[in-house]
Motif scaffolding. Structure first.
Motif, PDB file in Angstrom:
ATOM      1  N   LEU A 150      28.614  53.170  54.713  1.00 12.16           N
ATOM      2  CA  LEU A 150      27.399  53.432  55.461  1.00 12.16           C
ATOM      3  C   LEU A 150      27.463  54.980  55.577  1.00 12.16           C
ATOM      4  N   ALA A 151      28.839  55.472  55.997  1.00 13.54           N
ATOM      5  CA  ALA A 151      29.024  56.890  56.261  1.00 13.54           C
ATOM      6  C   ALA A 151      28.687  57.651  55.060  1.00 13.54           C
ATOM      7  N   VAL A 152      29.010  57.340  53.860  1.00 15.57           N
ATOM      8  CA  VAL A 152      28.745  58.074  52.716  1.00 15.57           C
ATOM      9  C   VAL A 152      27.103  58.240  52.658  1.00 15.57           C
ATOM     10  N   ALA A 153      26.565  57.322  52.673  1.00 14.75           N
ATOM     11  CA  ALA A 153      25.021  57.422  52.646  1.00 14.75           C
ATOM     12  C   ALA A 153      24.538  58.022  53.807  1.00 14.75           C
ATOM     13  N   ALA A 154      24.973  58.081  54.980  1.00 12.19           N
ATOM     14  CA  ALA A 154      24.233  58.817  56.053  1.00 12.19           C
ATOM     15  C   ALA A 154      24.757  60.173  55.954  1.00 12.19           C
ATOM     16  N   VAL A 155      26.028  60.278  55.479  1.00 11.43           N
ATOM     17  CA  VAL A 155      26.058  62.015  55.298  1.00 11.43           C
ATOM     18  C   VAL A 155      25.489  62.582  54.336  1.00 11.43           C
ATOM     19  N   TRP A 156      25.163  61.855  53.059  1.00 14.66           N
ATOM     20  CA  TRP A 156      24.337  62.528  51.882  1.00 14.66           C
ATOM     21  C   TRP A 156      23.207  62.649  52.590  1.00 14.66           C
ATOM     22  N   PHE A 157      22.346  61.598  53.245  1.00 16.60           N
ATOM     23  CA  PHE A 157      20.986  61.783  53.825  1.00 16.60           C
ATOM     24  C   PHE A 157      20.637  62.988  54.732  1.00 16.60           C
TER      25      PHE A 157
END
Lengths: 327, 348
Positions: A150-157
């Motif tokens: 989830l952190a990967v997606a959140a940081v990318w977003f």
């Protein structure tokens, strides 16, 4: 053939990668904003100790996770204070901080060593946990795996799709231009340094509460912060690629453990140190590939030359070459 | 920035006072009696003849590595790999002794001297790997040095548990001890060699001479201040960097050789014993200036040796020495920005 073994292997890689992903994402945010945080290794270790101590004191592993994040942000705050307020060299301060935090963690954590304590346990997603392969690997797993993805997606977003992320990238790419545009460069830098430190703190908590539960001298996560720093370069400062890099290094670690059963003649120490030569080799390949001379030579090749990018991808402007310039 | 310009001595006193305050706060926060703890450390490092000898035997490796690091800092290289270079020096030195020992091919004195030379070669080779990766592979020496530290540790562990294990059993306590004839001469019967200290002082003198009195030292300084201009002047910055790395590695390797032949008399796991990292902090505390280096090394040696008493007397972790060293360097960094030094050299 049953899917149990591949599922266990996939789960083990994702599990080992979770803290590496968080630490590398933290450094990505920090460097995208123009701050190189060399204190990663010490931050991870200190946060691991704080998280374990807080979890033991409160009995709640999630309180430990929060305490770890706070500890990571505090270390980053010291770095930001030295860098932004005093104008000292961030690289030198970061390096001293990494040695200092490591010793501080061992000293303050002396009473926590080899004590039993809570951990994050297993988290089952209803409905999804019975899927073949991904069920046991992802949805009937320690919560750190899902949190890290989830952190990967959140940081990318955040970095690529929000206004605040754009501001952060502008500051990291060209501080002068951002300042001329009316952005408070120093404040943005401090904030992204703190956010990166908090993520690295979570990585430390992941180690002491899930991946390598408990505290000791040594804890077992020494060196992880340095690998995270190398992964950021390897992943070209892009969140998704950085996560792939973390998975790659986790796969090496897991392969070492799996091979130990197959080839008992090879010493276990060999596999413990394996990530570090690989780290040097990947940096060598990545940096040579990004060099102007290599791109020139490759572009002259038929067919392959078409695939070469015209400009060097990679480091944010404020960070590019900072390490080569020295301290 | 805030106050005016301060004399160096005043600033040093302020740094010490500030660092002392922070240290006492950390010790207090860890739940230990702050003043007793410092008293135990001071007594453990300076309190008796034995303690003084132990401090001197810790000073030798620190001063060797500190002198070595001054050479690489002179060209702006962060030779973090000094720990691994110590380890490889120890491995190379011992491998020579193991090769000549049963054969008796060399007289013992020549064998010991040869092992020290082999140790220097081992350390230099390990440093040159990091150097070539920097100059020709664009891999920063922090990453390569750190990675090579872990590799060197792995190699020494593998040797101790595998090919060089004691007859009968492999043990983490190290390899078979060397024959007495192959020890560096001991001082007052303690496991500490005067030769280690003499070699350390010689290395320090060599660094002072090399950096301050030779054309080579001047070119190192030129490369540090402006690598591009040095390149145009035909000074070949890459070669200078490699030479500095090689010299630094040789001195660090010598440190490993002295640890084997003069102190432990065998190869033990993590023989470098954090001396490399401590030496980096000592050089930073001396701000890379050679005249202050012996003082900084002596101070850190007292802290390192004194902290060994902490687990025994107060059941605290001995890493307090590293905590104090880190606090000192950080407060010095802060003080240099807050109260810039007076004098022609200007601020930091």
């Amino acid at each position: 053939m049953s899917l149990d073994y591949p599922a266990a292997l996939l789960g083990a890689v994702l599990f080992a990668a979770a803290p590496l992903i968080l630490a590398a994402l933290g450094e990505t945010i920090s460097e995208r904003g123009g701050v190189i945080n060399l204190s990663m290794d010490g931050t991870v270790l200190l946060a691991a100790m704080v998280a374990f101590a807080a979890a033991r004191a409160s009995g709640d592993p999630y309180a430990g996770l929060a305490a770890g994040a706070a500890a990571g942000a505090a270390v980053a705050g010291v770095l930001a204070f030295f860098g932004a307020a005093l104008g000292a060299s961030e690289l030198a301060v970061g390096f001293v901080l990494t040695l200092f935090c490591r010793e501080l963690a061992y000293f303050v954590g002396h009473g926590q060593a080899r004590q039993p304590g809570p951990d994050l346990g297993v988290f089952s997603v209803p409905g999804l946990s019975d899927l073949p392969l991904v069920g046991p690997a992802l949805f009937r797993q320690s919560p750190v795996v899902l949190l890290s993805l989830l952190a990967v997606a959140a940081v990318w977003f955040f970095l690529m799709r929000t206004r605040a992320g754009l501001v952060l990238r502008a500051v990291g790419e060209s501080p002068g231009a951002a300042a001329a545009r009316g952005i408070a460069v120093a404040r943005v830098r401090v904030l992204c340094c703190l956010a990166g430190g908090a993520l690295a703190g979570c990585a430390g908590a992941f180690y002491s509460l899930a991946v390598k539960p408990g505290w000791g001298h040594p804890q077992g996560c020494e060196g992880a912060g340095w690998i995270a720093l190398a992964i950021v370069i390897f992943g070209g400062w892009k969140p998704a690629r950085v996560a792939f890099g973390a998975l790659f290094f986790a796969a090496i670690q897991v392969a070492g453990i799996a091979l130990q059963d197959v080839l008992p003649g090879l010493s276990g120490t060999l596999f413990q140190i394996a990530p570090f030569p690989v780290m040097i080799a990947t940096l060598l390949v990545v940096n040579l590939r990004r060099s102007a001379a290599f791109r020139e030579a490759a572009r002259r090749l038929p067919l392959l030359g078409r695939l070469m990018p015209r400009t060097a991808g990679g480091a944010p402007g404020a960070v590019a070459g900072a390490l080569d310039r020295g301290f | 920035m805030i106050a005016g310009r301060a004399a160096p001595l005043v600033r040093a006193a302020l740094v010490l006072a500030l660092a002392l305050g922070v240290t006492l706060a950390i010790v207090f926060a860890a739940g230990a009696p702050p003043f007793d703890t410092l008293a135990v450390m001071a007594k453990g490092g300076l309190g008796s003849r034995t303690a003084l000898l132990r401090t001197l035997s810790a000073l030798a490796p620190l001063l060797l590595c500190g002198s070595a690091l001054c050479v690489t800092f002179a060209v702006n290289l962060w030779n973090i790999g000094v720990e691994g270079q110590i380890t490889m020096g120890a491995v190379f030195g011992l491998s020579l002794l193991r090769a000549v020992d049963p054969a008796g091919a060399l007289p013992p004195d020549a064998a010991v001297a040869g092992s020290l030379v082999a140790a220097m070669a081992g350390g230099a080779a390990w440093a040159l790997i990091a150097g070539v990766l920097r100059t020709h592979g664009r891999v920063h020496e922090i990453f390569s040095g750190l990675g090579l530290n872990f590799v060197a540790m792995g190699i020494s562990l593998w040797l101790i548990l595998g090919p060089w294990k004691r007859p009968g059993m492999a043990s983490m306590s190290g390899t078979e001890p060397l024959a007495n004839a192959l020890w560096l001469p001991a001082l007052f019967g303690r496991p500490m060699s005067l030769w280690g200290l003499i070699l350390a002082l010689a290395a320090y003198g060599f660094a002072v001479w090399l950096l301050g009195r030779t054309f080579f030292g001047l070119t190192l300084s030129a490369v540090r201040q402006n690598a591009m201009a040095a390149e145009r002047l035909g000074l070949r910055p890459k070669r200078r960097m490699l030479a500095a790395m090689g010299i630094c590695g040789a001195l660090a390797g010598l440190c490993g050789g002295v640890l084997v032949t003069g102190l432990y008399h065998r190869l033990i796991p993590s023989i470098s014993g954090n001396y490399g990292y401590t030496a980096i902090l000592a050089v930073l505390l001396a701000s890379g200036s050679l005249p202050f280096l012996p003082l900084a090394c002596l101070f850190f040696a007292v802290l390192t040796v004194g902290s060994i008493q902490l687990p025994l007397e107060l059941s605290l972790d001995s890493s307090l020495a590293g905590v104090i060293q880190g606090v000192l360097v950080l407060t010095l960094f802060a003080a240099r920005r807050l109260w810039p030094a007076a004098g022609p050299k200007g601020g930091a």
